[in-house]
Design a protein around this motif. Structure first.
Motif, PDB file in Angstrom:
ATOM      1  N   ALA A  48      18.666  94.095  64.215  1.00 21.26           N
ATOM      2  CA  ALA A  48      17.331  94.469  63.766  1.00 21.26           C
ATOM      3  C   ALA A  48      16.579  93.275  63.193  1.00 21.26           C
ATOM      4  N   TYR A  49      17.315  92.294  62.693  1.00 23.52           N
ATOM      5  CA  TYR A  49      16.713  91.098  62.115  1.00 23.52           C
ATOM      6  C   TYR A  49      17.730  89.968  62.167  1.00 23.52           C
ATOM      7  N   PHE A  50      17.237  88.747  61.973  1.00 24.31           N
ATOM      8  CA  PHE A  50      18.082  87.553  62.072  1.00 24.31           C
ATOM      9  C   PHE A  50      18.488  87.088  60.672  1.00 24.31           C
ATOM     10  N   GLU A  51      19.754  86.691  60.552  1.00 26.44           N
ATOM     11  CA  GLU A  51      20.245  86.119  59.304  1.00 26.44           C
ATOM     12  C   GLU A  51      20.683  84.666  59.467  1.00 26.44           C
ATOM     13  N   ILE A  52      20.743  84.189  60.700  1.00 21.83           N
ATOM     14  CA  ILE A  52      21.061  82.782  60.953  1.00 21.83           C
ATOM     15  C   ILE A  52      19.804  81.955  60.753  1.00 21.83           C
ATOM     16  N   VAL A  53      19.898  80.906  59.974  1.00 19.74           N
ATOM     17  CA  VAL A  53      18.736  80.059  59.670  1.00 19.74           C
ATOM     18  C   VAL A  53      18.294  79.313  60.929  1.00 19.74           C
ATOM     19  N   PRO A  54      17.007  79.381  61.298  1.00 17.33           N
ATOM     20  CA  PRO A  54      16.538  78.648  62.474  1.00 17.33           C
ATOM     21  C   PRO A  54      16.597  77.136  62.259  1.00 17.33           C
ATOM     22  N   ASP A  55      16.622  76.417  63.377  1.00 12.74           N
ATOM     23  CA  ASP A  55      16.540  74.955  63.333  1.00 12.74           C
ATOM     24  C   ASP A  55      15.096  74.478  63.285  1.00 12.74           C
ATOM     25  N   TRP A  56      14.173  75.329  63.766  1.00 17.01           N
ATOM     26  CA  TRP A  56      12.754  74.976  63.830  1.00 17.01           C
ATOM     27  C   TRP A  56      11.924  76.213  63.546  1.00 17.01           C
ATOM     28  N   ILE A  57      10.866  76.024  62.774  1.00 14.54           N
ATOM     29  CA  ILE A  57       9.920  77.107  62.496  1.00 14.54           C
ATOM     30  C   ILE A  57       8.515  76.558  62.650  1.00 14.54           C
TER      31      ILE A  57
END
Length: 205
Positions: A105-114
């Motif tokens: 339902a949602y992401f908990e892994i931190v993105p590399d780029w935002i």
């Protein structure tokens, strides 16, 4: 004995994921430092810049068409980062960071780029609260696209602080970390960008 009013008690209550779920569907809901923020859906120029950048980057880096691949590029993912719930306009994960695309339902892994596309209603929290959260979580690359000033600012996290790498304007070529393998003109992101065929124009001229 002093008694807090119901309004004051409600104001001090820490917002939760349930508040996000209960938000009106036409609003983007986020929880930043325990406070619920809701914003209108992106206006047309904001949406054009965001979708255009997603296409320019997603095609070579997510799908590997005329590019190196190796990324997941997602529009408006809901990120749960500790107690904060944020919805950036675009986010990217290297496939070494997130090897398989999750069914969640949602992401908990931190993105590399935002990338945040700035608008009058989101500018303040994008440049303050959310930028602070992204640094705290270790997002390495952060871009700010501003359709009003037609600029792109590129940042890299260095020792917990944001280091400005470039400020692009006009038709400057966009070939910036972590997507140096491609190049496209910045003004391709704006709604009045040239180069599109006029309606009904024959492809063979």
């Amino acid at each position: 004995m002093n008694r807090m009013t119901a309004a004051a008690q409600a104001e001090e209550r820490t917002a939760t994921y349930q508040d996000v779920l209960d938000a009106p569907p036409h609003r983007v809901a986020e929880v930043l430092a325990g406070t619920l923020y809701t914003q209108p859906r992106p206006a047309s120029h904001h949406a054009r810049a965001s979708s255009g950048l997603g296409a320019k980057i997603g095609t070579p880096f997510d799908y590997g068409d005329s590019g190196p691949g190796g990324w997941w590029i997602i529009d408006e993912p809901e990120l749960h980062l500790r107690m904060d719930i944020v919805v950036p306009d675009l986010a990217g994960w290297r496939r070494t960071t997130m090897p398989t695309y999750p069914d969640v339902a949602y992401f908990e892994i931190v993105p590399d780029w935002i990338c945040e596309v700035l608008s009058p209603s989101t500018r303040r929290i994008d440049l303050s609260e959310k930028r602070t959260i992204y640094a705290r979580e270790g997002v390495v690359h952060l871009w700010f696209v501003d359709p009003d000033t037609r600029t792109l600012e590129v940042f890299r996290l260095h020792k917990g602080q944001w280091l400005l790498l470039a400020t692009l304007t006009g038709s400057a070529p966009v070939s910036q970390p972590p997507f140096e393998a491609i190049s496209f003109p910045l003004d391709a992101l704006w709604a009045d960008a040239g180069g599109a065929k006029e309606s009904g124009e024959d492809e063979n001229g």
